[in-house]
Write a protein that holds these residues in place. Structure first.
Motif, short mmCIF file in Angstrom:
data_model
loop_
_atom_site.label_atom_id
_atom_site.label_comp_id
_atom_site.label_asym_id
_atom_site.label_seq_id
_atom_site.Cartn_x
_atom_site.Cartn_y
_atom_site.Cartn_z
N ILE A 336 0.85 -1.21 0.00
CA ILE A 336 0.00 0.00 0.00
C ILE A 336 0.88 1.25 0.00
CG2 ILE A 336 -1.62 1.33 1.44
CD1 ILE A 336 -2.89 -1.47 2.14
N GLU A 337 1.98 1.20 0.73
CA GLU A 337 2.89 2.36 0.76
C GLU A 337 3.51 2.63 -0.61
OE1 GLU A 337 5.89 3.80 4.13
OE2 GLU A 337 6.70 2.12 3.00
N LEU A 338 3.93 1.57 -1.31
CA LEU A 338 4.57 1.80 -2.62
C LEU A 338 3.55 2.14 -3.71
CD1 LEU A 338 4.36 -0.83 -4.75
CD2 LEU A 338 5.93 -1.84 -3.12
N ALA A 339 2.26 1.89 -3.41
CA ALA A 339 1.19 2.21 -4.38
C ALA A 339 0.50 3.52 -4.04
CB ALA A 339 0.17 1.08 -4.41
N THR A 340 0.96 4.20 -2.98
CA THR A 340 0.35 5.49 -2.63
C THR A 340 1.46 6.52 -2.41
OG1 THR A 340 0.23 4.82 -0.27
CG2 THR A 340 -1.73 4.44 -1.62
N VAL A 341 1.97 6.59 -1.18
CA VAL A 341 2.88 7.68 -0.83
C VAL A 341 4.17 7.65 -1.63
CG1 VAL A 341 3.49 6.34 1.25
CG2 VAL A 341 4.21 8.67 1.09
N LEU A 342 4.77 6.46 -1.80
CA LEU A 342 6.05 6.40 -2.53
C LEU A 342 5.86 6.70 -4.01
CD1 LEU A 342 7.83 3.33 -0.85
CD2 LEU A 342 8.01 5.77 -0.29
N ALA A 343 4.80 6.16 -4.59
CA ALA A 343 4.56 6.40 -6.02
C ALA A 343 4.25 7.87 -6.27
CB ALA A 343 3.43 5.51 -6.53
N ALA A 344 3.47 8.47 -5.36
CA ALA A 344 3.15 9.89 -5.53
C ALA A 344 4.41 10.74 -5.45
CB ALA A 344 2.15 10.33 -4.46
N CYS A 347 6.45 10.47 -8.55
CA CYS A 347 5.83 11.17 -9.69
C CYS A 347 5.86 12.69 -9.53
CB CYS A 347 4.38 10.71 -9.88
SG CYS A 347 4.23 8.99 -10.37
N GLY A 348 6.44 13.16 -8.42
CA GLY A 348 6.57 14.61 -8.22
C GLY A 348 5.33 15.27 -7.65
N VAL A 349 4.37 14.47 -7.16
CA VAL A 349 3.15 15.05 -6.60
C VAL A 349 2.95 14.67 -5.13
CG1 VAL A 349 1.91 15.38 -8.77
CG2 VAL A 349 1.82 13.14 -7.64
N GLY A 350 4.06 14.28 -4.49
CA GLY A 350 4.00 13.87 -3.09
C GLY A 350 3.57 14.99 -2.14
N GLU A 351 3.73 16.23 -2.56
CA GLU A 351 3.33 17.35 -1.71
C GLU A 351 1.81 17.49 -1.63
OE1 GLU A 351 5.42 20.06 -0.27
OE2 GLU A 351 6.80 18.35 -0.40
N VAL A 352 1.11 17.00 -2.66
CA VAL A 352 -0.33 17.26 -2.76
C VAL A 352 -1.20 16.01 -2.68
CG1 VAL A 352 -0.21 19.47 -3.96
CG2 VAL A 352 -0.07 17.34 -5.30
N THR A 353 -0.62 14.84 -2.87
CA THR A 353 -1.43 13.63 -2.83
C THR A 353 -0.57 12.46 -2.36
OG1 THR A 353 -3.07 12.32 -4.07
CG2 THR A 353 -1.06 12.95 -5.26
N GLY A 354 -1.19 11.27 -2.24
CA GLY A 354 -0.41 10.08 -1.88
C GLY A 354 -0.53 9.68 -0.42
N THR A 355 -0.89 10.62 0.45
CA THR A 355 -1.17 10.28 1.85
C THR A 355 -2.45 10.99 2.25
OG1 THR A 355 0.05 12.16 2.76
CG2 THR A 355 1.28 10.10 2.52
N LEU A 356 -3.06 10.51 3.33
CA LEU A 356 -4.18 11.24 3.93
C LEU A 356 -3.59 12.15 4.99
CD1 LEU A 356 -6.89 8.44 4.26
CD2 LEU A 356 -6.46 10.00 2.35
N ALA A 357 -3.62 13.44 4.74
CA ALA A 357 -3.06 14.42 5.68
C ALA A 357 -3.71 15.78 5.41
CB ALA A 357 -1.54 14.52 5.50
N ALA A 358 -3.79 16.58 6.46
CA ALA A 358 -4.38 17.91 6.33
C ALA A 358 -3.68 18.71 5.24
CB ALA A 358 -4.29 18.64 7.67
N GLY A 359 -4.47 19.36 4.39
CA GLY A 359 -3.93 20.21 3.34
C GLY A 359 -3.71 19.52 2.02
N LYS A 360 -3.79 18.19 2.02
CA LYS A 360 -3.60 17.49 0.74
C LYS A 360 -4.91 17.43 -0.03
CE LYS A 360 0.60 15.01 1.33
NZ LYS A 360 1.34 13.81 1.03
#
Ligand SMILES: [Zn+2]
Length: 404
Positions: A336-344, A347-360
């Motif tokens: 799940i980590e390599l298919a969400t946060v690490l992949a995001a 892909c250069g979009v880790g600041e805005v997506t890939g995890t559930l966190a405030a502001g994303k």
């Protein structure tokens, strides 16, 4: 404001599990993630007992412009761009209907990936966020030359890179080695560019804050891509004229560099094994296990659109691809980590997506069951949000009906 409450909330990172948790969404953004009651009051509360909420999935390597068939390249009647764009829209719909909320398209012609990306963001089409590479940079007549990115020397490489970025590319793709799908091109075990030429691609991307994905099967191409400082290595099959030959020393070079590796694990492994025999596919799977053991940062990506090892590879097979990682020894939380946060992040979009966190961005899925226990539960989609917009089954059916 909307509260989404579930038996479990996974942030995306291994070990971060909130039992009886909730996510507060305001429009396109996540406001808070925490245990039940932490979000306070909201106009709308979605109660999902027995479900797990997690970040939307990220497929780091797709080709929306292909139809998943075995041989998309040699079919001799090139599809019109008008028709191709509709196909891409349908592939994007399939992707998001499988829970993929971000996809990196690593090769399309005619800048059609940019048109589709923008149409989805405007709400004109149904699909995931698209990180678009546009035309892959390749040699004249080289791997995937027909997408329009031919460049033979440094000057030409910089020119194609700049044209792609001017058109609006989110990243650059370079064919560091030959490939298997282009008749007449160098085979996959041969490098197409020198380290210096690859560095030119990286420089062009870097000054605009973009990443570079390097297609690299050959040992020499993998090494050059790392030396040049690319962001991700695609395939990384350690391919030689006699098949997959994992090289521990080279793997160590990749691991030490921290370069992300997208081994383009597709979900049609078992079918491909039937067609090609067990040896080649088992070698490939062993290579993925070896890369994990060597500490490489692997990410999920299917190469969907292109047939895989002679078998159709459709865009909605993402969860099946994750199950192949499990076959290679990965645990469910790791997958799940390599298919969400690490992949995001790759892909250069880790600041805005890939995890559930405030502001994303509110890119999330809810599934019945618990994918930490049973990965297949990722198929039991109850909710898919892309920037807070719900992709409903009814909407999907409407699109299908109108296409059909
Ligand atoms: Zn590809």
């Amino acid at each position: 404001m909307r509260i989404i409450r579930a038996a479990k909330v996974l942030t995306g990172r291994q070990g971060e599990v909130i039992v009886d948790g909730e996510v507060l969404v305001d429009g396109s953004e996540i406001v808070s993630v925490g245990p039940r009651g932490s979000a306070g009051e909201a106009a709308e509360v979605v109660e999902l007992p027995g479900h797990t909420v997690l970040p939307g999935l990220v497929d780091a390597h797709v080709h929306l412009g292909f139809d998943a068939k075995v041989d998309p390249v040699t079919r001799r009647s090139p599809e019109s761009e008008r028709h191709l764009l509709l196909r891409m829209a349908e592939n994007a719909r399939k992707l998001v209907s499988a829970g993929v909320t971000t996809a990196r398209d690593l090769g399309a012609r005619g800048f059609l990936d940019l048109a589709l990306r923008d149409a989805i963001e405007e709400g004109l089409a149904v699909g995931p966020h698209i990180v678009a590479a546009t035309r892959p940079i390749t040699l004249t007549g080289g791997h995937c030359w027909y997408m329009g990115g031919e460049a033979d020397d440094e000057r030409a490489i910089r020119r194609v890179a700049r044209e792609n970025l001017r058109a609006g590319a989110d990243c650059l793709k370079v064919m560091a080695s030959g490939g298997m799908m282009t008749p007449g091109a160098a085979p996959s075990w041969v490098a197409q560019y020198t380290t210096e030429q690859l560095r030119a691609v990286v420089e062009e991307a870097e000054v605009r804050g973009k990443g570079v994905a390097a297609h690299a099967h050959a040992h020499a191409a993998i090494r050059s891509a790392v030396e040049a400082g690319v962001t991700t290595i695609e395939h990384c099959t350690f391919f030689t004229p006699s098949g997959h030959r994992f090289d521990a020393e080279l793997a160590d070079v990749v691991a030490t560099s921290g370069t992300y590796v997208c081994p383009t694990v597709h979900g049609v492994m078992w079918r491909a094994r039937e067609v090609y025999g067990p040896e080649m596919l088992d070698d490939w799977l062993r290579g993925i296990a070896s890369m994990r053991e060597a500490g490489l940062r692997l990410i999920a990506g299917t190469d969907s659109g292109f047939g895989a090892a002679g078998v159709d590879n459709p865009t909605d097979g993402f969860v099946a691809s994750l199950e192949v990682f499990a076959q290679a020894g990965y645990g469910n939380a790791e997958i799940i980590e390599l298919a969400t946060v690490l992949a995001a992040d790759a892909c250069g979009v880790g600041e805005v997506t890939g995890t559930l966190a405030a502001g994303k961005w509110a890119d999330l899925i809810a599934v019945a069951g618990d994918p930490l226990e049973r990965l297949a539960d990722l198929r039991n989609l109850a909710l898919v949000l892309v920037s807070g917009r719900s992709v409903t089954q009814a909407g999907v059916d409407t699109v299908t009906a109108s296409v059909g």
